[in-house]
Design a protein around this motif. Structure first.
Motif, short mmCIF file in Angstrom:
data_model
loop_
_atom_site.label_atom_id
_atom_site.label_comp_id
_atom_site.label_asym_id
_atom_site.label_seq_id
_atom_site.Cartn_x
_atom_site.Cartn_y
_atom_site.Cartn_z
N ILE A 1 0.83 -1.20 0.00
CA ILE A 1 0.00 0.00 0.00
C ILE A 1 0.87 1.26 0.00
O ILE A 1 0.61 2.21 -0.73
CB ILE A 1 -0.95 0.00 1.22
N GLN A 2 1.93 1.25 0.83
CA GLN A 2 2.82 2.41 0.88
C GLN A 2 3.49 2.65 -0.46
O GLN A 2 3.63 3.79 -0.90
CB GLN A 2 3.87 2.21 1.97
N LYS A 3 3.89 1.57 -1.13
CA LYS A 3 4.52 1.73 -2.44
C LYS A 3 3.54 2.30 -3.46
O LYS A 3 3.90 3.12 -4.29
CB LYS A 3 5.06 0.39 -2.93
N GLU A 4 2.28 1.88 -3.36
CA GLU A 4 1.27 2.42 -4.27
C GLU A 4 1.06 3.91 -4.01
O GLU A 4 0.90 4.69 -4.96
CB GLU A 4 -0.04 1.65 -4.10
N ILE A 5 1.05 4.31 -2.74
CA ILE A 5 0.90 5.72 -2.41
C ILE A 5 2.09 6.51 -2.93
O ILE A 5 1.94 7.60 -3.50
CB ILE A 5 0.73 5.90 -0.89
N PHE B 1 -7.24 6.17 0.29
CA PHE B 1 -6.65 5.65 -0.94
C PHE B 1 -7.63 4.74 -1.67
O PHE B 1 -7.80 4.82 -2.90
CB PHE B 1 -5.37 4.89 -0.61
N THR B 2 -8.32 3.86 -0.90
CA THR B 2 -9.31 2.97 -1.50
C THR B 2 -10.47 3.76 -2.10
O THR B 2 -10.94 3.46 -3.21
CB THR B 2 -9.84 1.98 -0.45
N ARG B 3 -10.92 4.77 -1.38
CA ARG B 3 -12.02 5.59 -1.89
C ARG B 3 -11.62 6.33 -3.16
O ARG B 3 -12.41 6.45 -4.09
CB ARG B 3 -12.46 6.59 -0.81
N ARG B 4 -10.38 6.81 -3.18
CA ARG B 4 -9.92 7.50 -4.38
C ARG B 4 -9.91 6.57 -5.59
O ARG B 4 -10.31 6.96 -6.69
CB ARG B 4 -8.51 8.06 -4.15
N GLU B 5 -9.46 5.33 -5.38
CA GLU B 5 -9.45 4.37 -6.48
C GLU B 5 -10.87 4.06 -6.95
O GLU B 5 -11.13 3.94 -8.15
CB GLU B 5 -8.73 3.09 -6.05
N ASP B 6 -11.83 3.96 -5.99
CA ASP B 6 -13.22 3.71 -6.36
C ASP B 6 -13.78 4.87 -7.17
O ASP B 6 -14.48 4.67 -8.18
CB ASP B 6 -14.07 3.50 -5.10
#
Length: 627
Positions: free
Chosen positions: A305-309, A577-582
């Protein structure tokens, strides 16, 4: 440096040596075929300068002497490559050309387009820049193609050295063609210039030759504008057609069709490649962006998750995404100007607006004893992803242009200053020629020292707002007591820290409003360190002077992150982060739905038109008289 077509008459004689007529032996000819006269044997930028080709024949040297061509200083074509090595980064070269367009805002420019085009001679990609600024008249384009001339005298313009066009185009590709239309009063001129490293090296030139063509509009017709002889003009045309992507005069003039009444178009071709034989610029992976190859590796983050951010953060993406880099390239947002990258406008981002717990402090550098007092505002705060994302650094602009993004003035291994980001415009120091750094002057060194102190002071005051234990001994003892006894007095401190973290408030105001170079020098001379405010507490003064010696202080006890707070902050960041992807997926679906509905609407309109036509035909048939 020789401009092949003699320059237009001008009262200023300053450019005389650079615009001498080219002798017949240098008029060139066709060598090779294909993409503008072929290409260089070595297409890697960092190796092209060391690649040795055959030297010019000795006969040409003597012919040049006989024609008087050597009665002046000469510039070998290799200098074009050497000069371009000032740009270590391809995006730095692109930003130079964007700066030229931004400087044209005062002349009415409303856009600059950056896009890919195809060389019709060899199907290779070309990089195209186009703006609708004032354009250049014949004299102006000759100064642009010469070395060291700059007509930009304003204190607000970004360009100043008269070298950016040459270094930037030659850093991106081996060759560049310029098309510019200018309107000066009732006179409308069109000028074409060719700066071709390929032509100069393949024809073994010992001097830089720049063929130029000029046209003017008379009674609605475009006619050649000849300043020297017709033979020189024809020779320039032949060189340009042989060594450019364009095969005829009509095809050259066609490049002006989308330039409107004034503006400039720059076409860079024979783009440089990397050591693997691939283009340095990647046009294929993203249709709305231009990427740099081999620059996108993630350097931060321990979990997935940190790498994705990290990968999505602007501090990472600006290294390889031109869209990300140009989004923060200019400090103030444009009102009537757009950077259009591959057909889509770039959305400008204000880094200062992306910070949380932001504070504005003032820095007053000691520029000179007899100069006016300079005051610089520094926006400083935590990155909104703190503390999960540990990016930090100062973003330093000069005349609205980003010079140093996320400059790490503190040691990267230090936990103090983690996630602290700042923004300032430092017009009191001069940038280096590539506009990716500043000259290492005493003034710059003092700025670096002061920024380090500003970050350390900010961290001391507000680190508890992102989950770190306070550095103030009194607050830290209360903070530790809160962990053991949430209902005690320390629990109130922890609760206030949580409240402040959510609302953006702060518990204390230890950070001074103004940092003054003069005061700092005076205090140091008195042997009292560089204390920034007098609180009457010896303990605080000790902490302040310790902040100046950041590299020598053991901070192991000051950077302890509370695991409970960090866990909650991590959960919040993951949820966001999950909400942003949604939302991003939903946005893509909505765009697809809109496209489908628009297609259905067009089909319905087409059917309606057909039915209306059939109905009209039937009506006309019914109205025909019977025989």
């Amino acid at each position: 440096m020789v401009l092949h077509e003699p320059k237009p008459p001008c009262p200023e004689n300053q450019n005389r040596l650079l615009t001498s007529s080219m002798p017949a032996v240098m008029s060139g000819g066709t060598v090779g075929a294909g993409g503008g006269g072929g290409s260089l044997d070595c297409r890697s930028f960092w190796k092209a300068g060391a690649h040795e080709g055959p030297s010019a024949p000795i006969r040409e040297f003597h012919d040049g002497l006989e024609t008087g061509d050597f009665d002046r200083a000469r510039v070998h074509p290799k200098f074009l490559h050497t000069n371009a090595t000032s740009h270590k980064w391809a995006f730095g070269a692109i930003s130079e050309l964007l700066d030229n367009a931004v400087d044209e805002i005062c002349n009415g420019a409303t856009f600059v387009k950056v896009d890919k085009s195809i060389n019709s001679k060899d199907n290779s990609p070309m990089l195209v820049f186009q703006d609708d600024g004032g354009g250049m008249d014949p004299e102006g384009v000759r100064k642009c193609m010469s070395l060291g001339f700059s007509t930009k005298k304003s204190k607000t313009t970004i360009g100043q050295y008269g070298n950016g066009f040459k270094t930037s185009t030659m850093r991106l590709g081996a060759d560049a063609a310029v098309f510019t239309r200018a309107m000066r009063g009732s006179n409308v001129t069109l000028s074409i210039g060719l700066l071709s490293y390929t032509f100069l090296r393949r024809t073994m030139k010992d001097d830089i030759v720049v063929p130029m063509l000029d046209f003017e509009v008379r009674d609605g017709h475009i006619v050649p504008l000849v300043y020297g002889s017709q033979g020189d003009w024809d020779s320039s045309l032949k060189i340009i057609l042989d060594w450019s992507p364009f095969s005829s005069k009509e095809e050259l003039l066609k490049q002006f069709e989308d330039v409107d009444s004034h503006g400039t178009k720059v076409v860079v071709y024979n783009l440089w490649m990397n050591d693997d034989g691939l283009l340095e610029l990647d046009f294929e992976d993203d249709d709305e962006d231009i990427l740099l190859r081999d620059q996108g590796q993630t350097s931060g983050g321990t979990t997935k998750i940190q790498k994705e951010i990290v990968e999505q953060h602007i501090s990472h993406r600006l290294r390889f995404s031109l869209r990300a880099y140009t989004s923060i390239l200019y400090l103030r947002k444009f009102e009537n100007f757009q950077i259009i990258l591959r057909g889509k406008p770039v959305e400008q981002i204000s880094i200062a607006n992306e910070l949380k717990f932001k504070k504005v402090v003032t820095y007053k550098p000691q520029v000179a004893h007899d100069s006016q007092v300079v005051s610089v505002k520094v926006d400083i705060g935590f990155a909104k992803e703190a503390p999960v994302l540990g990016i930090f650094g100062m973003n330093v602009y000069h005349k609205n242009r980003l010079i140093m993004p996320f400059w790490k003035v503190l040691q990267e291994a230090s936990s103090r200053g983690r996630s602290v980001v700042g923004v300032l415009e430092a017009n009191f120091i001069e940038p280096a020629h590539d506009k990716q750094d500043f000259e290492r002057t005493p003034l710059f060194i003092r700025l670096e020292t002061k920024l380090r102190k500003i970050i350390v002071d900010y961290w001391k005051e507000k680190c508890h707002l992102i989950g770190y234990q306070p550095t103030d001994p009194k607050l830290r003892s209360q903070y530790k007591a809160a962990l053991k006894d949430p209902g005690g007095p320390g629990g109130k401190i922890q609760h206030k820290a949580f409240t402040a973290r959510k609302t953006g408030e702060h518990l204390s105001n230890l950070l001074p409003e103004t940092y003054d170079d003069v005061e700092a020098v005076r205090l140091t001379a008195n042997g009292t360190g560089s204390a920034l405010h007098s609180s009457g507490q010896a303990q605080e003064n000790s902490m302040e002077s310790a902040g100046l010696e950041e590299d020598l202080v053991d901070i192991s006890s000051h950077g302890v992150l509370d695991p409970n707070l960090n866990e909650k902050l991590s959960e919040e960041n993951l949820a966001l982060f999950t909400r942003r992807e949604d939302l991003r997926q939903r946005d893509t679906q909505l765009k697809q739905t809109i496209g489908e509905l628009e297609h259905e609407l067009e089909e319905t309109k087409r059917k309606c038109s057909q039915l209306a036509a059939e109905l009209q035909i039937r009506k006309s048939q019914q109205q025909l008289p019977y025989k």
